[in-house]
Motif scaffolding. Structure first.
Motif, PDB file in Angstrom:
ATOM      1  N   GLY A 104     -33.517  17.042 -52.172  1.00 54.67           N
ATOM      2  CA  GLY A 104     -32.263  17.527 -52.721  1.00 54.67           C
ATOM      3  C   GLY A 104     -31.038  16.780 -52.231  1.00 54.67           C
ATOM      4  O   GLY A 104     -29.920  17.035 -52.702  1.00 54.67           O
ATOM      5  N   THR A 105     -31.227  15.814 -51.316  1.00 52.13           N
ATOM      6  CA  THR A 105     -30.106  15.019 -50.823  1.00 52.13           C
ATOM      7  C   THR A 105     -29.525  14.163 -51.945  1.00 52.13           C
ATOM      8  O   THR A 105     -30.256  13.682 -52.818  1.00 52.13           O
ATOM      9  N   ARG A 106     -28.210  13.973 -51.918  1.00 51.67           N
ATOM     10  CA  ARG A 106     -27.552  13.013 -52.800  1.00 51.67           C
ATOM     11  C   ARG A 106     -27.153  11.809 -51.955  1.00 51.67           C
ATOM     12  O   ARG A 106     -26.173  11.855 -51.212  1.00 51.67           O
ATOM     13  N   THR A 144     -33.582  15.237 -55.542  1.00 51.45           N
ATOM     14  CA  THR A 144     -32.953  14.149 -54.779  1.00 51.45           C
ATOM     15  C   THR A 144     -32.381  13.129 -55.756  1.00 51.45           C
ATOM     16  O   THR A 144     -32.981  12.851 -56.796  1.00 51.45           O
ATOM     17  N   ASP A 177     -22.174  19.385 -49.249  1.00 52.46           N
ATOM     18  CA  ASP A 177     -23.291  19.905 -48.463  1.00 52.46           C
ATOM     19  C   ASP A 177     -24.584  19.142 -48.711  1.00 52.46           C
ATOM     20  O   ASP A 177     -25.571  19.342 -47.984  1.00 52.46           O
ATOM     21  N   ARG A 178     -24.597  18.232 -49.714  1.00 56.50           N
ATOM     22  CA  ARG A 178     -25.827  17.511 -50.034  1.00 56.50           C
ATOM     23  C   ARG A 178     -25.700  15.999 -49.851  1.00 56.50           C
ATOM     24  O   ARG A 178     -26.698  15.288 -49.961  1.00 56.50           O
ATOM     25  N   ARG A 226     -31.499  20.317 -58.476  1.00 51.66           N
ATOM     26  CA  ARG A 226     -31.731  20.299 -57.027  1.00 51.66           C
ATOM     27  C   ARG A 226     -32.594  19.119 -56.598  1.00 51.66           C
ATOM     28  O   ARG A 226     -33.013  19.043 -55.442  1.00 51.66           O
TER      29      ARG A 226
END
Length: 412
Positions: free
Chosen positions: A42-44, A121, A148-149, A119
């Protein structure tokens, strides 16, 4: 105009033997080390370059593998290899000489595509994010992407490798100053802003890391020191951080991104002098020169092994190594995660032992460049001149013809 991009640059005499930066517990080998984990699902991942640090290669690989990445829940949301216009728009930068100024719509379209990923990545890469002028702009970028991501990735190479590549890129955008004169201005003439204030904004790497750390926090930044001796290293690092299988990212050949030889750069620099001297419009430069002559030349001409390359004098190599040592030491105190060997930033590469041969352009190369400009111009229908030109001064005639060609190109 950036005015805070460089402090006093270290002289060659002060940097002949730079000390390597101290060992740091944050430094890890590439791509993995003890305790190093891929980024959370879920990281950007926001890759901000800067320029000339492998950005084009990784962007090409990510774009080519976007369908394969999606099978592993990793999304490349940009609609092209490089979302340059979106990055330029959010950073309020004008873009390349003569090109239309990017708008907020470019940034908005990228955000819409990113939100559609849900959600999963995702990864966005543009070296123009490194041009963000202040903390407020960086904060806006991060907030728009989802604070937050977001995890920021910064790739670094030694200045000695960057300087010739960046100079010839500036030449492709209209620069008229020769390489050694340009080095003198960038390294010896305070405040080190002319002719290209963007250079130290991008490549005083310790300050670049510091600016982004102030906004996103050290725990959300990874710095990768690119090792030119390990061609696949950067690809493996992206695969590891994104949780992708080994070998999924593969370099895509891109002749349009190759560096110019010394002769090609000098030919273009002389053309830039004539172009500016005759007061031709910037839009004409974009259409006929950069996207016509230069693009066709790079796509059709492969440099020969004995073609003279752009070489950096020893004094500048030593100065660059000294600055690199300073930057590596400062980055090591910021608490960010560092992958790779920071000592690479302070290596003094071997310089040419003999004087380079005079730069002579191959007639075939010159012909391809001219043909590229003619192809673009020929796309517009010609119309007869409304008046005779026998009494017109040559400089005025060139300027008038330039504006007429530009009008025809716009109509077409």
């Amino acid at each position: 105009m950036e005015t805070d991009c460089s402090t006093r640059q270290t002289t060659a005499a002060e940097t002949a033997a730079p000390a390597p930066p101290p060992a740091d517990p944050w430094v890890q080998p590439m791509p993995a080390g003890p305790g190093l984990q891929p980024l959370p699902a879920g990281t950007r991942l926001l890759h901000i370059g800067p320029h000339k640090t492998g950005t084009t290669s990784i962007q090409g690989a990510l774009f080519a593998a976007k369908d394969a990445m999606a099978e592993h829940d990793v999304v490349f949301p940009a609609h092209s290899r490089h979302p340059m216009e979106a990055a330029l728009a959010v950073c309020a930068r004008p873009g390349m000489m003569g090109d239309a100024r990017p708008t907020e719509g470019h940034w908005g379209r990228l955000l819409d595509a990113l939100r559609a990923t849900g959600r999963r990545t995702s990864v966005i890469s543009s070296e123009f994010f490194a041009d963000a002028p202040d903390d407020e702009t960086i904060a806006r970028i991060v907030d728009d992407l989802g604070r937050d991501r977001v995890h920021v990735l910064i790739t670094l190479r030694p200045l000695a490798k960057i300087m010739p590549s960046q100079w010839q890129q500036y030449v492709q955008n209209g620069l008229r100053m020769g390489y050694e004169d340009w080095l003198d201005h960038m390294l010896r003439k305070a405040p080190y802003e002319k002719p290209n204030p963007s250079f130290w904004r991008r490549h005083r790497h310790d300050r670049l890391v510091e600016r982004w750390t102030r906004v996103v926090g050290a725990e959300n930044i990874t710095v990768v020191v690119v090792d030119d001796g390990d061609r696949g290293g950067l690809m493996r690092t992206f695969e590891f951080l994104l949780g992708l299988p080994d070998g999924l990212l593969v370099e895509v050949p891109d002749t349009a991104n190759r560096s110019l030889t010394l002769a090609e750069a000098e030919m273009l620099r002389k053309l830039n002098m004539e172009f500016r001297g005759n007061g031709l419009p910037d839009e004409l430069y974009s259409k006929l020169v950069r996207n016509g002559a230069v693009m066709h030349m790079k796509n059709t001409c492969r440099p020969a092994p004995d073609d003279a390359r752009i070489t950096t004098p020893t004094w500048a190599l030593e100065a660059a190594a000294g600055i690199g040592a300073e930057m590596a030491e400062r980055i090591g105190t910021m608490g960010v995660r560092v992958l790779g060997d920071p000592a690479l930033l302070s290596v003094v590469p071997a310089s040419a032992s003999t004087e380079p041969e005079p730069a002579r352009i191959d007639p075939e190369v010159a012909a391809h460049a001219l043909y590229g400009a003619l192809v673009v111009a020929a796309e517009a229908p010609a119309r007869p001149a409304a008046r005779t030109v026998h009494q017109t001064a040559s400089r005025e005639l060139v300027r008038v013809l330039g504006h007429r060609v530009l009008k025809r190109l716009k109509r077409s």
